[in-house]
Design a protein around this motif. Structure first.
Motif, PDB file in Angstrom:
ATOM      1  N   VAL A  22       0.862  -1.189   0.000  1.00 46.16           N
ATOM      2  CA  VAL A  22       0.000   0.000   0.000  1.00 46.16           C
ATOM      3  C   VAL A  22       0.900   1.242   0.000  1.00 46.16           C
ATOM      4  O   VAL A  22       1.889   1.299   0.729  1.00 46.16           O
ATOM      5  N   SER A  23       0.523   2.218  -0.811  1.00 52.45           N
ATOM      6  CA  SER A  23       1.306   3.453  -0.873  1.00 52.45           C
ATOM      7  C   SER A  23       0.732   4.497   0.081  1.00 52.45           C
ATOM      8  O   SER A  23      -0.478   4.720   0.120  1.00 52.45           O
ATOM      9  N   ALA A  24       1.627   5.136   0.824  1.00 54.04           N
ATOM     10  CA  ALA A  24       1.228   6.241   1.694  1.00 54.04           C
ATOM     11  C   ALA A  24       1.347   7.576   0.976  1.00 54.04           C
ATOM     12  O   ALA A  24       1.068   8.619   1.562  1.00 54.04           O
ATOM     13  N   GLY A  25       1.782   7.538  -0.283  1.00 54.13           N
ATOM     14  CA  GLY A  25       1.880   8.766  -1.083  1.00 54.13           C
ATOM     15  C   GLY A  25       3.278   9.364  -1.064  1.00 54.13           C
ATOM     16  O   GLY A  25       4.208   8.827  -0.452  1.00 54.13           O
ATOM     17  N   LEU A  26       3.416  10.484  -1.766  1.00 54.20           N
ATOM     18  CA  LEU A  26       4.691  11.197  -1.812  1.00 54.20           C
ATOM     19  C   LEU A  26       4.849  12.041  -0.547  1.00 54.20           C
ATOM     20  O   LEU A  26       4.030  12.910  -0.272  1.00 54.20           O
ATOM     21  N   LEU A  27       5.902  11.773   0.204  1.00 58.98           N
ATOM     22  CA  LEU A  27       6.123  12.461   1.476  1.00 58.98           C
ATOM     23  C   LEU A  27       7.533  13.033   1.531  1.00 58.98           C
ATOM     24  O   LEU A  27       8.457  12.498   0.914  1.00 58.98           O
ATOM     25  N   ASN A  28       7.683  14.125   2.282  1.00 59.52           N
ATOM     26  CA  ASN A  28       9.011  14.677   2.501  1.00 59.52           C
ATOM     27  C   ASN A  28       9.722  13.875   3.590  1.00 59.52           C
ATOM     28  O   ASN A  28       9.145  12.974   4.202  1.00 59.52           O
ATOM     29  N   ALA A  29      10.974  14.211   3.845  1.00 58.72           N
ATOM     30  CA  ALA A  29      11.784  13.434   4.785  1.00 58.72           C
ATOM     31  C   ALA A  29      11.194  13.442   6.195  1.00 58.72           C
ATOM     32  O   ALA A  29      11.201  12.412   6.885  1.00 58.72           O
ATOM     33  N   TYR A  30      10.681  14.590   6.622  1.00 60.96           N
ATOM     34  CA  TYR A  30      10.121  14.693   7.971  1.00 60.96           C
ATOM     35  C   TYR A  30       8.895  13.786   8.118  1.00 60.96           C
ATOM     36  O   TYR A  30       8.777  13.045   9.101  1.00 60.96           O
ATOM     37  N   GLY A  60      12.236   6.152  -4.947  1.00 67.92           N
ATOM     38  CA  GLY A  60      12.336   7.368  -5.729  1.00 67.92           C
ATOM     39  C   GLY A  60      13.468   8.253  -5.255  1.00 67.92           C
ATOM     40  O   GLY A  60      14.193   7.932  -4.310  1.00 67.92           O
ATOM     41  N   ASP A  61      13.610   9.383  -5.925  1.00 66.89           N
ATOM     42  CA  ASP A  61      14.651  10.359  -5.602  1.00 66.89           C
ATOM     43  C   ASP A  61      14.018  11.723  -5.363  1.00 66.89           C
ATOM     44  O   ASP A  61      12.856  11.951  -5.667  1.00 66.89           O
ATOM     45  N   GLY A  62      14.803  12.630  -4.842  1.00 68.33           N
ATOM     46  CA  GLY A  62      14.320  13.984  -4.630  1.00 68.33           C
ATOM     47  C   GLY A  62      13.779  14.197  -3.231  1.00 68.33           C
ATOM     48  O   GLY A  62      13.824  13.317  -2.360  1.00 68.33           O
ATOM     49  N   LEU A  63      13.225  15.395  -3.014  1.00 66.46           N
ATOM     50  CA  LEU A  63      12.697  15.747  -1.695  1.00 66.46           C
ATOM     51  C   LEU A  63      11.462  14.935  -1.348  1.00 66.46           C
ATOM     52  O   LEU A  63      11.271  14.533  -0.206  1.00 66.46           O
ATOM     53  N   LYS A  70       7.946  -9.994   5.422  1.00 64.43           N
ATOM     54  CA  LYS A  70       8.293 -11.390   5.170  1.00 64.43           C
ATOM     55  C   LYS A  70       8.966 -11.972   6.405  1.00 64.43           C
ATOM     56  O   LYS A  70       9.724 -11.296   7.087  1.00 64.43           O
ATOM     57  N   THR A  71       8.711 -13.218   6.643  1.00 63.14           N
ATOM     58  CA  THR A  71       9.277 -13.851   7.842  1.00 63.14           C
ATOM     59  C   THR A  71      10.794 -13.920   7.774  1.00 63.14           C
ATOM     60  O   THR A  71      11.467 -13.926   8.794  1.00 63.14           O
ATOM     61  N   THR A  72      11.335 -13.944   6.538  1.00 61.61           N
ATOM     62  CA  THR A  72      12.791 -14.009   6.392  1.00 61.61           C
ATOM     63  C   THR A  72      13.359 -12.664   5.950  1.00 61.61           C
ATOM     64  O   THR A  72      14.505 -12.569   5.556  1.00 61.61           O
ATOM     65  N   GLY A  73      12.519 -11.621   6.010  1.00 62.41           N
ATOM     66  CA  GLY A  73      12.949 -10.301   5.548  1.00 62.41           C
ATOM     67  C   GLY A  73      13.995  -9.700   6.460  1.00 62.41           C
ATOM     68  O   GLY A  73      14.225 -10.148   7.581  1.00 62.41           O
ATOM     69  N   SER A  74      14.627  -8.675   5.939  1.00 63.70           N
ATOM     70  CA  SER A  74      15.693  -8.013   6.697  1.00 63.70           C
ATOM     71  C   SER A  74      15.177  -6.903   7.586  1.00 63.70           C
ATOM     72  O   SER A  74      15.936  -6.196   8.198  1.00 63.70           O
ATOM     73  N   GLY A  75      13.851  -6.752   7.588  1.00 60.30           N
ATOM     74  CA  GLY A  75      13.290  -5.727   8.466  1.00 60.30           C
ATOM     75  C   GLY A  75      12.995  -4.454   7.728  1.00 60.30           C
ATOM     76  O   GLY A  75      12.885  -4.413   6.512  1.00 60.30           O
ATOM     77  N   GLN A  76      12.910  -3.423   8.490  1.00 57.55           N
ATOM     78  CA  GLN A  76      12.460  -2.132   7.983  1.00 57.55           C
ATOM     79  C   GLN A  76      13.637  -1.272   7.546  1.00 57.55           C
ATOM     80  O   GLN A  76      14.682  -1.247   8.178  1.00 57.55           O
ATOM     81  N   ARG A  77      13.464  -0.577   6.451  1.00 56.82           N
ATOM     82  CA  ARG A  77      14.480   0.356   6.009  1.00 56.82           C
ATOM     83  C   ARG A  77      13.928   1.764   6.026  1.00 56.82           C
ATOM     84  O   ARG A  77      12.860   2.015   5.495  1.00 56.82           O
ATOM     85  N   ARG A  78      14.658   2.666   6.623  1.00 57.07           N
ATOM     86  CA  ARG A  78      14.236   4.059   6.689  1.00 57.07           C
ATOM     87  C   ARG A  78      15.025   4.883   5.679  1.00 57.07           C
ATOM     88  O   ARG A  78      16.239   4.729   5.563  1.00 57.07           O
ATOM     89  N   CYS A  79      14.351   5.804   5.013  1.00 56.18           N
ATOM     90  CA  CYS A  79      14.997   6.671   4.036  1.00 56.18           C
ATOM     91  C   CYS A  79      14.591   8.099   4.293  1.00 56.18           C
ATOM     92  O   CYS A  79      13.492   8.327   4.718  1.00 56.18           O
TER      93      CYS A  79
END
Length: 262
Positions: free
Chosen positions: A211-219, A240-243, A253-262
């Motif tokens: 599910v997409s939460a939409g285009l968001l800024n870093a904050y 994506g790239d940019g602000l 996933k049960t074997t996933g590496s977890g959450q990635r923050r950007c």
């Protein structure tokens, strides 16, 4: 008896030059107080204000021909002493001088002064309070015309926050997290983002689809990442790239590496 004349110019130097020409004096002979340094706004935005000086003259030296254009005549209770009196407390300081007066020893003070200058070019009668918290410093703007200060979708507020963040952290080895808020707008938006993130996470869990939460800024992305970091059913990822980047909420996933923050 002495008299005073107030003269305006694009800046102080121009006002002094006009006064010297009017009274046939050299800058060293002219006695004046600086009432306002003037302002051209921030990045060309906001109201332009002229610089204004008060020239002190002996009454016998002033004739009707001297008083014209942008000069106004008023009596002064005492003669001027010295070439230039100290700048009054209410005089407007140039933005560069305002910053230098507060840094590097007081970065939060520098941020407040710069923010006040920006706000004053946009609206009147706005007050800034500083709330120092363990995790961040919050500059709260109180006053009229909150909508103008916030801007469309909070863009003006975000621009001010980005600028003040750079001012505050210019000389800091340890970064200070900065937030600029108007009428609790940022706090209310944070609550809306958290509610929306939890709703979308529930939808993702039920459908087993991203599910997409939409285009968001870093904050805003950081708020969503933190809100869902303890949810064992989903993970968040920015693409994506940019602000503005698309923030996706994915089934974990049960074997996933977890959450990635950007």
């Amino acid at each position: 008896m002495s008299t005073t004349l107030e003269i305006e110019g694009k800046n102080v130097d121009q006002a002094v030059q006009k006064a010297c020409q009017r009274f046939n004096l050299s800058p060293g002979e002219l006695k004046y107080d600086i009432l306002s340094y003037g302002s051209s706004g921030i990045f060309g935005l906001g109201r332009t204000r002229k610089a204004r000086i008060r020239v002190r003259m002996n009454l016998v030296d002033v004739t009707a021909d001297n008083v014209r254009g942008d000069a106004t005549l008023e009596k002064s209770p005492e003669p001027g002493i010295g070439r230039q009196s100290p700048v009054p407390a209410h005089a407007e300081m140039p933005l560069s001088k305002s910053v230098k007066s507060a840094e590097p020893g007081n970065p939060v003070g520098a941020g407040k002064e710069v923010l006040q200058r920006i706000v004053d070019t946009i609206t009147d009668n706005a007050r800034i309070d500083v709330d120092t918290q363990p995790e961040r410093v919050v500059f709260r703007i109180e006053g009229d015309n909150a909508a103008i200060l916030i801007g469309k979708h909070g863009q003006t507020l975000e621009a001010m926050q980005s600028l003040i963040d750079k001012v505050v952290n210019k000389h800091n080895s340890h970064r200070i997290r900065v937030q600029v808020d108007v009428g609790n707008y940022m706090q209310n938006r944070k609550k809306r983002l958290i509610r929306n993130a939890q709703r979308l996470a529930q939808k993702c869990t039920q459908t087993k689809k991203p599910v997409s939460a939409g285009l968001l800024n870093a904050y805003d992305r950081r708020i969503v990442h933190i809100a869902l970091k303890d949810n064992n059913s989903v993970q968040t990822r920015s693409t994506g790239d940019g602000l503005l980047r698309n923030l996706m909420i994915l089934p974990r996933k049960t074997t996933g590496s977890g959450q990635r923050r950007c």
